[in-house]
Design a protein around this motif. Structure first.
Motif, PDB file in Angstrom:
ATOM      1  N   ASP A  15      40.716  42.420  39.128  1.00  9.66           N
ATOM      2  CA  ASP A  15      41.235  43.481  38.251  1.00  9.66           C
ATOM      3  C   ASP A  15      41.406  44.789  39.036  1.00  9.66           C
ATOM      4  OD1 ASP A  15      42.252  43.564  35.752  1.00  9.66           O
ATOM      5  OD2 ASP A  15      40.358  43.754  34.678  1.00  9.66           O
ATOM      6  N   HIS A 205      33.832  43.047  29.028  1.00  9.58           N
ATOM      7  CA  HIS A 205      34.792  43.460  30.062  1.00  9.58           C
ATOM      8  C   HIS A 205      35.567  44.628  29.469  1.00  9.58           C
ATOM      9  CE1 HIS A 205      37.946  42.421  33.248  1.00  9.58           C
ATOM     10  NE2 HIS A 205      38.652  43.170  32.427  1.00  9.58           N
ATOM     11  N   HIS A 207      37.832  48.225  29.654  1.00  9.09           N
ATOM     12  CA  HIS A 207      38.743  49.107  30.394  1.00  9.09           C
ATOM     13  C   HIS A 207      38.541  50.537  29.921  1.00  9.09           C
ATOM     14  CE1 HIS A 207      41.369  46.547  32.914  1.00  9.09           C
ATOM     15  NE2 HIS A 207      40.813  45.594  32.181  1.00  9.09           N
ATOM     16  N   ASN A 241      38.552  50.180  35.245  1.00  8.08           N
ATOM     17  CA  ASN A 241      37.586  49.315  34.550  1.00  8.08           C
ATOM     18  C   ASN A 241      36.249  50.043  34.440  1.00  8.08           C
ATOM     19  OD1 ASN A 241      39.675  47.411  35.549  1.00  8.08           O
ATOM     20  ND2 ASN A 241      38.244  45.839  34.870  1.00  8.08           N
TER      21      ASN A 241
HETATM   22 ZN   LIG Z   1      40.761  43.567  32.776  1.00 10.44          ZN
END
Ligand SMILES: [Zn+2]
Length: 531
Positions: A15, A205, A207, A241
């Motif tokens: 990512d 996860h 952002h 992230n």
């Molecule tokens: Zn991602």
């Protein structure tokens, strides 16, 4: 009381590689993977084999490590069998310990982007997890757009996660792919998911599109999730992230988490965190964020005089943690607003302790004030301050003298008929009784001057080999009689230390020359070069 294990999953190489302007080579990827492994990260996601040649090569051989090297890829495509999907076959061929699949979990995406049915999406998840398990891999499922999907149609989003868990996936990871979910929503939704799937199989996860990726990660942990995904320095597309460099010290040093959870990062590794963060910036050739929490140069910097006297007596009065725990250091800024206590404390920190009534302290403070009035900035240029103090206290050896320098910039038409600009510098130095002349070409005049200065320092050359310039900043200051230029140069060396020097002049080359000289002399002092 035994603490619960919380797992960290790093996706800097997958990512994070989506960041605008980031382009990792294979060597970069290997170096970062090693760094993450030494830090104690449980899962290192190396990339997307089959999607690009570098990632395919990264996974073409076993790369033994402490943590689990993880390959990323899509679940089987709709309408194909697992063995008949080349993407999935390439993923299963990757030499990885774990496989992280990404699958849709928002009904809207299934319909519009994937153009398939919800039932086929669920079957694709089950088949892919089963195929990877059959190959002996640990399996994770990233549920893409999970939070938006859950808000739209909770039963379907949950069914996607449940399908993977029931098929034996070690982790289902709830992804806030658009990054717009807020912490209280994350806490509620993760709580509801953990009522159906045990939290020690649930990951987050996040952002950073509302600058709450770190907060969202902690909200998920509070609600029961036990794996956090993120990147070094919060690298990642758009706004990035969740930043593991902020998450790790919070988990280790804040009692709400530290008393409850154990992570793979040791205290000793935590003490190298600032260096790890800066090493990534260096690899990306960018300046470190000086205001980064925990690891930034300003994270433990105090300016005003009254604070400084308190901080010397009892650091905890103005610091939320001891900076050494994360490999950072306290910094008392010396500037025209500084009091005697700043100066005394800073002298003590750099090993130049003097008596508090020593008249030289007042002289040093006056000199700082006078020089700051014409543009010097000692609160940033800590190394230039140290040299100023050493000079005044008679603790600075005379290493060498620059007898003259000459820099020229020439524009000409080269052999191919293209107009090019070339810079050349000539420096004449006196080191002891030796006269040395160095010539160098550079991309610009300052670069040429830097190269020429450092080309041959005679007997001191071996002391500066690890010296590198990592940042160069110019500012034009408007004074009463006209503009002056301030140059700040940040340098680092083989030990990972960083320092900043300053130069001020009406002429940008001259200002740069002062800052370059200070950087070299500081490095000689630091390396213990004999006078
Ligand atoms: Zn991602």
């Amino acid at each position: 009381m035994s603490r619960e294990r919380l797992y960290l999953f790093d996706t800097t190489l997958r990512d994070g590689a989506q960041t605008n302007g980031v382009d990792f080579t294979l060597a970069d990827k290997l170096a970062i993977a090693r760094m993450l492994d030494e830090l104690g990260i449980d899962y290192v996601e190396g990339g997307y084999p089959g999607a690009n040649p570098i990632d395919t090569e990264f996974f073409s051989e076993r790369r033994p490590m402490r943590g689990k090297l993880t390959a990323f890829g899509m679940t089987r495509r709709p309408g194909r069998s697992a063995s008949n999907d080349p993407g999935l076959v390439a993923l299963l061929d990757a030499k990885a310990d774990a496989i992280c699949f990404v699958a849709k979990s928002w009904d809207y995406h299934v319909r519009v982007a994937l153009e398939t049915t919800e039932a086929e999406n669920l079957a694709s998840i089950r088949d892919s997890v089963r195929a990877a398990k059959a190959e002996g891999r640990e399996v994770l499922l990233d549920c893409e757009h999970f939070f938006d999907g859950y808000k739209a149609k909770p039963a379907f989003a949950l069914a996607c996660a449940k399908a993977a868990y029931d098929e034996g996936a070690r982790w289902v990871v709830l992804c806030d792919t658009n990054g717009g979910t807020l912490p209280h929503e994350v806490e509620r939704i993760v709580g509801e998911v953990c009522a159906k799937i045990p939290g020690d199989h649930v990951g987050i996860h996040a952002h950073n599109d509302t600058e709450q990726a770190v907060a969202n990660s902690f909200a998920a942990v509070r609600a029961g999730a036990r794996q956090i995904q993120g990147t070094l320095n919060g690298l990642g597309e758009r706004c990035g992230n969740a930043n593991l460099v902020s998450i790790i010290p919070t988990l280790k040093l804040k009692s709400e988490y530290a008393d409850k959870f154990e992570i793979g990062v040791s205290d000793e590794a935590l003490g190298r965190l600032a260096r790890v963060s800066h090493a990534l910036d260096e690899l990306l050739n960018r300046a470190a964020d000086r205001h980064a929490p925990y690891v930034g140069e300003s994270a433990f910097a105090t300016k005003a005089g009254i604070h400084a006297s308190a901080i010397v007596k009892a650091p905890a009065t103005y610091e939320h943690i001891a900076p050494e725990r994360v490999g950072n250091k306290r910094k008392l800024l010396v500037s025209d607003q500084a009091g005697r206590s700043n100066v005394l404390a800073e002298l003590e920190r750099i090993g130049l302790a003097v008596d508090k009534d020593d008249p030289r302290v007042a002289r040093l403070l006056d000199e700082v004030k006078e020089r700051e009035a014409i543009g010097y900035a000692y609160e940033t240029a800590d190394a230039s301050f140290e040299l100023l103090a050493r000079r005044l206290l008679g603790k600075l050896p005379h290493y060498f003298a620059v007898e003259k320098f000459d820099v020229n910039v020439e524009q000409r038409i080269n052999a191919k008929g293209v107009s090019v600009t070339v810079s050349q510098a000539v420096v004449k130095l006196k080191v002891g009784d030796d006269e040395l002349i160095s010539v160098a070409e550079g991309i610009g005049p300052v670069n040429a001057l830097d190269l020429a200065l450092r080309k041959d320092l005679g007997k001191y050359q071996s002391f500066i080999t690890g010296l590198e310039l990592t940042d160069y900043r110019v500012r034009i200051l408007n004074g009463g009689t006209g503009a002056v230029t301030r140059v700040l140069i940040e340098s680092s060396d083989e030990t990972g230390d960083r320092w900043t020097t300053v130069g001020v002049s009406a002429n940008i080359i001259d200002a740069s020359f002062q800052a370059l000289m200070d950087s070299i002399i500081y490095k000689l002092v630091k390396s213990g070069a004999p006078a």
